[in-house]
Design a protein around this motif. Structure first.
Motif, PDB file in Angstrom:
ATOM      1  N   ASN A  11      23.095   1.661  10.910  1.00  0.00           N
ATOM      2  CA  ASN A  11      21.913   1.641  11.757  1.00  0.00           C
ATOM      3  C   ASN A  11      20.812   2.313  10.934  1.00  0.00           C
ATOM      4  O   ASN A  11      20.932   3.484  10.576  1.00  0.00           O
ATOM      5  N   LEU A  12      19.748   1.584  10.619  1.00  0.00           N
ATOM      6  CA  LEU A  12      18.860   2.008   9.538  1.00  0.00           C
ATOM      7  C   LEU A  12      17.440   1.558   9.804  1.00  0.00           C
ATOM      8  O   LEU A  12      17.218   0.530  10.440  1.00  0.00           O
ATOM      9  N   VAL A  13      16.483   2.347   9.291  1.00  0.00           N
ATOM     10  CA  VAL A  13      15.096   1.888   9.192  1.00  0.00           C
ATOM     11  C   VAL A  13      14.748   1.995   7.713  1.00  0.00           C
ATOM     12  O   VAL A  13      15.144   2.963   7.055  1.00  0.00           O
ATOM     13  N   VAL A  14      14.045   1.006   7.169  1.00  0.00           N
ATOM     14  CA  VAL A  14      13.592   1.108   5.772  1.00  0.00           C
ATOM     15  C   VAL A  14      12.079   1.279   5.792  1.00  0.00           C
ATOM     16  O   VAL A  14      11.381   0.604   6.570  1.00  0.00           O
ATOM     17  N   ALA A  15      11.566   2.207   4.975  1.00  0.00           N
ATOM     18  CA  ALA A  15      10.109   2.358   4.858  1.00  0.00           C
ATOM     19  C   ALA A  15       9.704   2.000   3.434  1.00  0.00           C
ATOM     20  O   ALA A  15      10.166   2.631   2.475  1.00  0.00           O
ATOM     21  N   TYR A  16       8.852   0.974   3.301  1.00  0.00           N
ATOM     22  CA  TYR A  16       8.312   0.633   1.988  1.00  0.00           C
ATOM     23  C   TYR A  16       7.023   1.430   1.793  1.00  0.00           C
ATOM     24  O   TYR A  16       6.036   1.213   2.506  1.00  0.00           O
ATOM     25  N   GLU A  17       7.077   2.375   0.852  1.00  0.00           N
ATOM     26  CA  GLU A  17       5.929   3.244   0.598  1.00  0.00           C
ATOM     27  C   GLU A  17       5.594   3.231  -0.892  1.00  0.00           C
ATOM     28  O   GLU A  17       6.201   3.984  -1.669  1.00  0.00           O
ATOM     29  N   PRO A  18       4.652   2.379  -1.313  1.00  0.00           N
ATOM     30  CA  PRO A  18       4.266   2.421  -2.723  1.00  0.00           C
ATOM     31  C   PRO A  18       3.705   3.806  -3.051  1.00  0.00           C
ATOM     32  O   PRO A  18       2.826   4.311  -2.345  1.00  0.00           O
ATOM     33  N   VAL A  19       4.235   4.429  -4.098  1.00  0.00           N
ATOM     34  CA  VAL A  19       3.911   5.833  -4.389  1.00  0.00           C
ATOM     35  C   VAL A  19       2.409   6.022  -4.580  1.00  0.00           C
ATOM     36  O   VAL A  19       1.821   7.010  -4.139  1.00  0.00           O
ATOM     37  N   TRP A  20       1.762   5.040  -5.204  1.00  0.00           N
ATOM     38  CA  TRP A  20       0.328   5.138  -5.515  1.00  0.00           C
ATOM     39  C   TRP A  20      -0.539   5.036  -4.252  1.00  0.00           C
ATOM     40  O   TRP A  20      -1.741   5.292  -4.303  1.00  0.00           O
TER      41      TRP A  20
END
Ligand code: PGA
Length: 250
Positions: free
Chosen positions: A158-167
């Motif tokens: 059971n998961l949430v993924v967060a796409y966070e470009p570092v820049w």
């Protein structure tokens, strides 16, 4: 997916007194937000206060990190069982500030994900490329590697993924919604490799990186973006409430 999640990452901000003043201002502003799942991830020191303040509000509590061992001589660390005991439902794992400032690697993150899942916490698993990686055209490879190593040995969590470009984090610079959609779609395709009963289709994928009330709607309008992880703009109760409300109206 109809589900939309808006998560506040307060980072190392707010004393208990400041958290209290925030809630007194924030909670009355939240009318008509039922379509959105709101999560607040304060520093560890505010968890006990927020557990009480958020009771019967429907807002979920999350932590910003966890250690992988269950207990013992690990000075300064906090276990997954301790977070569950404090009423946390979520925990952020693999945030780029922990990767880059505190030196966490993919193996550490994998162990943290396993510890969280084994205690029934839902990880908000952060992935994203740095500026040099992006400029070298490596975004897809980097994100895929982070997913592969982070999720090794975990079965359909059971998961949430967060796409966070570092820049884009804390810089005021957003990824374009179309670019973010492209990466989030490829994250979902990658998760689809584990596919059983449409598991990947139902994993919420968030965008994070300088999200504000001005930009939120363009991100949540994308097919594979199911919400946002909000740092700076979540620190102000009026601004964060408007992010939640804008999204709910959409
Ligand atoms: P930001 O932070 O919204 O301040 O860019 C997002 C995050 O680090 O999760």
């Amino acid at each position: 997916m109809d589900r939309v999640l808006i998560a506040a990452n307060w980072k190392m901000n707010k004393t208990v007194g400041e958290a209290h003043r925030y809630m007194v201002d924030f909670l009355p502003r939240l009318t008509g937000w039922e379509k959105t799942e709101v999560i607040i991830c304060p520093p560890f020191t505010c968890l006990a206060y927020l557990r009480e303040a958020l009771e019967n509000t429907g807002i979920q509590l999350g932590a910003q990190d966890v250690f992988w061992e269950p207990e013992g001589a690990f000075t300064g660390e906090i276990s997954a069982a301790m977070l569950a005991d404090m009423g946390c439902r979520y925990v952020i794992i693999g945030h780029s500030e922990r990767r880059h400032i505190l030196g966490e690697n993919d193996q550490d993150i994998n162990r943290k994900l396993k510890a969280a899942v084994s205690c029934g916490l839902v990880p908000i698993f952060c992935v994203g490329e740095s500026l040099p990686e992006r400029e070298q055209g490596q975004t897809q490879t980097v994100v895929r590697e982070q997913l592969e190593q982070g999720l090794a040995g975990l079965e359909l969590p059971n998961l949430v993924v967060a796409y966070e470009p570092v820049w884009a984090i804390g810089t005021g610079v957003n990824a374009s919604p179309a670019d973010a959609q492209g990466i989030c779609a490829s994250i979902r395709r990658y998760l689809g490799g584990f596919q059983v009963n449409d598991w990947a289709r139902d994993i919420p994928i968030l965008y994070g990186g300088s999200v504000t009330a001005r930009t939120i709607a363009a991100f949540t309008a994308q097919a594979d973006i199911n919400g946002a992880l909000v740092g700076g703009a979540s620190l102000d109760p009026e601004h964060f409430a408007s992010i939640v409300r804008l999204n709910s109206d959409g």
